[in-house]
Structures are given as structure tokens and as C-alpha cells.
Design a protein around this motif. Structure first.
Motif, mmCIF file in Angstrom:
data_model
loop_
_atom_site.group_PDB
_atom_site.id
_atom_site.type_symbol
_atom_site.label_atom_id
_atom_site.label_comp_id
_atom_site.label_asym_id
_atom_site.label_seq_id
_atom_site.Cartn_x
_atom_site.Cartn_y
_atom_site.Cartn_z
ATOM 1 N N ILE A 63 49.202 38.219 58.273
ATOM 2 C CA ILE A 63 49.788 37.116 57.769
ATOM 3 C C ILE A 63 51.876 37.555 58.012
ATOM 4 O O ILE A 63 52.087 36.548 58.302
ATOM 5 N N GLU A 64 52.397 38.690 57.819
ATOM 6 C CA GLU A 64 53.160 39.391 58.451
ATOM 7 C C GLU A 64 53.736 38.304 59.890
ATOM 8 O O GLU A 64 55.230 38.075 59.937
ATOM 9 N N LYS A 117 52.094 35.996 61.630
ATOM 10 C CA LYS A 117 52.009 34.612 61.225
ATOM 11 C C LYS A 117 53.263 34.282 60.796
ATOM 12 O O LYS A 117 53.248 33.244 61.504
ATOM 13 N N LEU A 118 53.715 34.752 59.190
ATOM 14 C CA LEU A 118 54.939 34.307 58.412
ATOM 15 C C LEU A 118 56.070 34.233 60.140
ATOM 16 O O LEU A 118 56.372 33.156 60.448
ATOM 17 N N GLY A 119 56.326 35.305 60.211
ATOM 18 C CA GLY A 119 57.773 35.722 61.869
ATOM 19 C C GLY A 119 57.237 34.722 63.196
ATOM 20 O O GLY A 119 58.575 34.084 63.275
ATOM 21 N N ARG A 120 56.395 34.455 63.524
ATOM 22 C CA ARG A 120 55.541 33.435 64.195
ATOM 23 C C ARG A 120 56.564 31.922 63.457
ATOM 24 O O ARG A 120 57.047 31.090 64.332
ATOM 25 N N SER A 121 55.748 31.601 62.270
ATOM 26 C CA SER A 121 56.365 29.964 61.995
ATOM 27 C C SER A 121 57.671 29.637 61.653
ATOM 28 O O SER A 121 58.005 29.017 61.961
ATOM 29 N N LEU A 122 57.710 30.815 60.550
ATOM 30 C CA LEU A 122 59.185 30.804 59.579
ATOM 31 C C LEU A 122 60.189 31.397 60.970
ATOM 32 O O LEU A 122 60.525 32.218 61.014
ATOM 33 N N ARG A 123 60.745 30.599 61.873
ATOM 34 C CA ARG A 123 61.690 30.396 62.761
ATOM 35 C C ARG A 123 63.359 29.853 62.472
ATOM 36 O O ARG A 123 63.020 28.408 61.935
#
Lengths: 195, 72
Positions: B9-10, B12-18
Motif C-alpha cells: 500500500i505504501e 502504491k501511495l508513493g507512486r500516486s501521491l507525488r
């Protein structure tokens, strides 16, 4: 959220009416505040409008800012958080049909044109994040977009570092469950429990 | 929730929340509204005024000299 002493001089000058000093504070934090509001609202126009309001408000009240170990950036984030909360409240009162809720919003990610699958995954994840309670949204955005530590986030959210860490893990768990639900898959644990 | 799930999940979040860059025009316009620039105004000289005032000064000077000669 470092360089507190650098900000102190600028804040002191800005409070005396030195517009250039405030301009430097603006340049330093505008992108962070914009990012926070953009990911909370999912809309470029609203992000610009609310970002402008954050800085207008901070300029009006900078004489009242009192640094008791709370960095200037934390003060700006709190103003931003309150304005976003007001925005959601006003939006729900108007009972408008918000297209962004039905149509995937366009994000300015630097993805290659053929990365449709990655974009769809992002849209799903961002939709899930926006369904979270506001404090959890704030935590996720401050952590991943602004790269703040649990301690720094705790200062902004007025919680201890331990509380932030705990909230973070609970938030990740919520996100995972929602994503699994949307994908129509369950974890092995969930399937086992249902038997 | 096990560590593998957290990391997934982290990731995925790192990829999405830039972090994204706000529109430069917006940033510039807002800065102009918040921090108005100090302007220095330079007055433009008027050629006509300069000529008239020179001749007027000469005329007054000649007139004063004439009065002195007449009554001195």
C-alpha cells in the motif's frame, strides 16, 4: 519543517509590514500548501482559490502569529485544513452534483501516454483516499506528498508522534480494505473469516 | 495487517501521491496581489512648458532692467 530560525526573521519583518519578507515566505511554502489543498479537493481551480485564501488570511493575521514551538508552515497547514473543511461543508450544503465524484479527475502526473493501467490505479487510490475522514486524508497527504515525518505531522495535527504512527497504520489498513473491496478481491484472511 | 501488505500500500501511495507544480502564472499573479511591487514614478518633462518658462523669464528680466534704466 526545518529552518525555523530562518522563518523567524522573515516573520518578524513581515509582521512589521515588510511585504518582501512575506513574499519570501510565500515562495517557500506556496507549492506545499497548494499540493495539500489540491489532493484534498481534487480540483485545480479550487486548489488555486483556496491557496490564495490561505496566503491572504495569513498575511492579514501574521501579527497574531505566535511561534511557541509551532513552525510557520504548521500554521499555514492548519489554515489550509480549516479552509478545506469549510469548503466541504459549503459544498454539501449546496447539494451540487460534483462531476469529479463521477468522472475520474485529471491529475497532472508525469506518466507516459500508454500507462493507462497506472492511471486507473491512481484514480482508484485517490478516490479511496478522498473517502477517508479529513484527519486521515491530511496525514496521508502530509506524509507522501510533502514528505513530512511523524513528528512534524504531529505538530501540525496537534497529536503526539506515537498517535500519528498509530493513526497511520490504521489509515493504511482502511485504504487496503477499500481498495480490495473496489477490486472485488478479498484477502485470504477475509475469505477465511467468512467461512 | 502484515508487513508485506503495508509495504504494498505504501508503494502504491508513493507512486500516486507525488508533489505537483502549481501553474506558474497562478503563482506569479498571487504573489503580485500579496506583495505589490514598489513603483518609482519618473515625471515626464514637458518641452512646451520649458520653452514658455524660459521666454517668460527672459521677458521679465528685460522688463526689470528697462524699469531700472528708466527710473534710475
Amino acid at each position: 519543517m526545518n529552518n525555523i530560525t530562518d522563518d523567524e526573521d522573515l516573520i518578524r519583518d513581515a509582521a512589521k509590514g515588510d511585504n518582501e519578507a512575506f513574499g519570501k515566505l510565500y515562495e517557500k511554502y506556496v507549492q506545499k500548501i497548494y499540493n495539500y489543498i489540491y489532493y484534498r479537493t481534487g480540483n485545480v481551480n479550487e486548489a488555486e482559490d483556496l491557496t490564495a485564501r490561505v496566503f491572504h488570511r495569513s498575511l492579514r493575521h501574521i501579527q497574531n502569529y505566535d511561534n511557541r514551538g509551532v513552525p510557520f508552515s504548521a500554521w499555514l497547514y492548519r489554515i489550509a485544513h480549516n479552509l478545506v473543511a469549510n469548503w466541504y461543508r459549503d459544498r454539501s450544503r449546496k447539494k451540487e452534483v460534483i462531476l469529479e465524484d463521477h468522472i475520474p479527475s485529471q491529475f497532472h502526473f508525469d506518466f507516459p501516454e500508454n500507462a493507462l493501467e497506472i492511471n486507473q490505479e491512481n484514480e482508484k487510490l485517490l478516490f479511496v483516499i478522498r473517502k477517508l475522514p479529513s484527519d486521515r486524508q491530511q496525514l496521508i497527504i502530509l506524509k507522501f506528498v510533502d514528505g513530512l515525518s511523524n513528528l512534524e505531522i504531529g505538530v501540525i495535527m496537534r497529536k503526539s508522534e506515537g498517535a500519528i504512527k498509530s493513526l497511520y497504520h490504521r489509515t493504511l489498513d482502511s485504504i487496503r480494505k477499500e481498495v480490495d473491496k473496489m477490486e472485488g478481491t478479498g484477502t485470504k484472511d477475509q475469505k477465511r473469516r467468512k467461512r | 495487517m502484515n508487513i508485506a501488505n503495508i509495504e504494498k500500500i505504501e508503494e502504491k501511495l508513493g507512486r500516486s501521491l507525488r508533489p505537483i507544480q502549481p501553474n506558474n502564472e497562478f503563482v506569479y499573479r498571487l504573489q503580485k496581489r500579496l506583495v505589490p511591487q514598489k513603483t518609482i514614478q519618473v515625471e515626464k518633462g514637458s518641452m512646451r512648458f520649458a520653452i514658455v518658462s524660459t521666454f517668460l523669464g527672459l521677458f521679465i528680466g528685460v522688463f526689470i532692467m528697462w524699469i531700472f534704466r528708466r527710473f534710475a
